[in-house]
Design an enzyme around this catalytic site. Structure first.
Site, PDB file in Angstrom:
ATOM      1  N   ASP A 139       5.255 -19.413  -9.030  1.00 23.39           N
ATOM      2  CA  ASP A 139       5.045 -20.794  -8.591  1.00 23.39           C
ATOM      3  C   ASP A 139       4.891 -21.666  -9.826  1.00 23.39           C
ATOM      4  OD1 ASP A 139       2.472 -20.207  -9.272  1.00 23.39           O
ATOM      5  OD2 ASP A 139       1.655 -20.400  -7.253  1.00 23.39           O
TER       6      ASP A 139
ATOM      7  N   ASP B 213       3.041 -16.580   0.739  1.00 21.60           N
ATOM      8  CA  ASP B 213       2.218 -15.916  -0.273  1.00 21.60           C
ATOM      9  C   ASP B 213       0.802 -16.420  -0.131  1.00 21.60           C
ATOM     10  OD1 ASP B 213       1.229 -17.774  -2.773  1.00 21.60           O
ATOM     11  OD2 ASP B 213       2.995 -18.608  -1.805  1.00 21.60           O
TER      12      ASP B 213
ATOM     13  N   CYS C 132      -3.601   2.065  11.195  1.00 22.47           N
ATOM     14  CA  CYS C 132      -2.975   1.640   9.932  1.00 22.47           C
ATOM     15  C   CYS C 132      -2.355   2.832   9.210  1.00 22.47           C
ATOM     16  CB  CYS C 132      -4.014   0.970   9.050  1.00 22.47           C
ATOM     17  SG  CYS C 132      -3.356   0.392   7.478  1.00 22.47           S
TER      18      CYS C 132
ATOM     19  N   CYS D  92      -1.523   2.867   5.948  1.00 25.28           N
ATOM     20  CA  CYS D  92      -1.594   2.713   4.495  1.00 25.28           C
ATOM     21  C   CYS D  92      -2.231   3.936   3.836  1.00 25.28           C
ATOM     22  CB  CYS D  92      -2.345   1.439   4.118  1.00 25.28           C
ATOM     23  SG  CYS D  92      -4.139   1.591   4.052  1.00 25.28           S
TER      24      CYS D  92
ATOM     25  N   CYS E  57      -6.056   4.238   4.504  1.00 26.73           N
ATOM     26  CA  CYS E  57      -6.447   4.702   5.843  1.00 26.73           C
ATOM     27  C   CYS E  57      -6.016   6.145   6.110  1.00 26.73           C
ATOM     28  CB  CYS E  57      -5.895   3.760   6.908  1.00 26.73           C
ATOM     29  SG  CYS E  57      -6.707   2.152   6.858  1.00 26.73           S
TER      30      CYS E  57
ATOM     31  N   HIS F  99      -5.283  -1.494   1.370  1.00 29.92           N
ATOM     32  CA  HIS F  99      -5.311  -1.650   2.829  1.00 29.92           C
ATOM     33  C   HIS F  99      -5.030  -3.096   3.257  1.00 29.92           C
ATOM     34  CE1 HIS F  99      -6.445  -1.649   7.006  1.00 29.92           C
ATOM     35  NE2 HIS F  99      -7.219  -2.678   6.735  1.00 29.92           N
TER      36      HIS F  99
HETATM   37 ZN   LIG Z   1      -5.047   0.778   5.987  1.00 28.25          ZN
END
Ligand SMILES: [Zn+2]
Length: 408
Positions: A95, A303, A341, A343, A346, A372
């Protein structure tokens, strides 16, 4: 449009401006809508670039102001550009630095106001802070927040800095106002931003030709206009039709003061005016409900620092809303942050472990929470994209928001 950059519209949301699409850059493709994680200083704080890829990020957005001051955009240029410097092989954004430069004008308070006649200085300047930036028709003079040294950003300087940083998508230098500025000040700032946009196009074209051995950088024009329909539509029309020696914007950034309650209306106004075949980035928006509104009204990329910033302060996203992982209720909770989740955090760690890390002030706490949170937001927008493709976006929206409680 020059080599290496293009945008293709995919599926349209019925009776809405939302759509899927694909942005192609010299460093790869971004399937939209997409959330772009922010690595302000060429790093997503506490997270390895490899983890960023694994959590689903398609691109990274860094900040021109911060990198100009430290380590210096010439150094990043020498390193081979932002992506090479930070070991990120995918698409990158920077930016313009306008927001950061101008927010110094009020000494780090969250509200941005450059209308010095409207405000008494003690209304907008935080305690113990002096006004660090002054705007005029040619640019902004500001003091570095690092060492107090004096600097000046103009549209030309912002383009030079962003060409040295070398991101695939860069933004025009604009004056970011607040909802507190008067209507007449908004008009004045909008005209200034329009003239700056022309200067950005001219300098961008000069630098593109000068550095023709470098990968093509796409320039997005940033439109302002606060909460005023007339000004927002005018800004969109002005930038959409702007052409300097045959050079026009590759896409657009929707910036500035956005009242949460009017976010959808404002995004809708500008996207009704902007050309369908160019991408639109909604600057600084990243809360789940705002993302649904943005996507529905035709924004393609987003963003925001919120997901990673709150992660460093114990706050994690779940399907019921954001919560504080460090409270005693989770001390012996051996389930993941979010059962659904996928990720890395997790899949491998419990709430109890994160609770321990934050209480013990271990560095791994912010790392796992950031992975996460950023995954949660990136994945949410990815699911919106898939829902548009599948034709059930509005059902997905009402299911998700029916359960999710806002924390701010
Ligand atoms: Zn997660």
């Amino acid at each position: 449009m020059s080599s290496g950059f293009s945008f293709k519209v995919g599926k349209q949301l019925p009776n809405r401006l939302g759509r899927t699409g694909q942005i192609t850059t010299p460093h790869g493709v971004i399937n939209t809508p997409a959330f772009i994680p922010v690595g302000t200083k060429a790093t997503l704080k506490s997270v390895l670039p490899e983890s960023l890829t694994e959590l689903g990020a398609q691109a990274v957005l860094a900040n021109a102001y911060h990198l100009y001051l430290q380590p210096g955009s010439d150094l990043v240029d020498q390193a081979g550009g932002l992506g090479k410097f930070m070991n990120w092989s995918g698409p990158t954004f920077t930016d313009s630095g306008g927001f950061q430069v101008l927010s110094l004008g009020v000494g780090f308070k969250k509200v941005i106001a450059m209308d010095e006649n409207t405000f008494e200085s003690d209304e907008v300047i935080a305690d113990d802070k002096e006004r660090l930036a002054h705007v005029d028709d040619d640019g902004v003079t500001f003091k570095s927040h690092l060492d107090g040294s004096l600097h000046r950003f103009t549209p030309e300087v912002s383009m030079q800095v962003q060409h040295q940083l070398g991101a695939d998508i860069i933004f025009g230098f604009d004056e970011c106002t607040t909802l507190h500025n008067t209507r007449s000040y908004q008009e004045k700032a909008l005209e200034r931003t329009r003239l700056w946009a022309q200067r950005c196009l001219v300098e961008h074209d000069r630098l593109t030709k000068l550095r023709k051995d470098k990968p093509y950088q796409a320039l997005f024009g940033v439109l302002q206009g606060a909460q005023y329909e007339e000004l927002r539509r005018k800004a969109a029309k002005d930038l959409a039709s702007m052409s300097m020696d045959g050079v026009s914007f590759d896409g657009f950034g929707i910036g500035g003061a956005l009242d949460k309650n009017k976010l959808g209306t404002i995004v809708n106004w500008v996207n009704e005016e902007l050309p369908v075949n160019k991408p639109r980035h909604l600057l600084g928006i990243g809360e789940p409900d705002d993302l649904f509104v943005g996507v529905e009204n035709g924004a393609d990329t987003f963003d925001c620092v919120a997901a990673s910033r709150v992660a460093r302060n114990n706050a994690v996203y779940g399907l019921d809303g954001r919560f504080n992982i460090s409270v005693s209720a989770f001390k012996r909770d051996f389930t993941p942050i979010d059962e659904s989740c996928g990720c890395y955090t997790c899949k491998n760690y419990s709430r109890a472990y994160l609770n321990h890390l934050f209480r013990a002030k271990e560095i791994l706490g912010p790392t796992l929470a950031t992975i996460h949170n950023v995954h949660f937001i990136v994945n949410l927008v990815e699911r919106m994209r898939l829902a548009i493709e599948a034709g059930d976006f509005l059902d997905f929206k009402s299911d998700f928001l029916g359960r999710y409680k806002n924390s701010n």
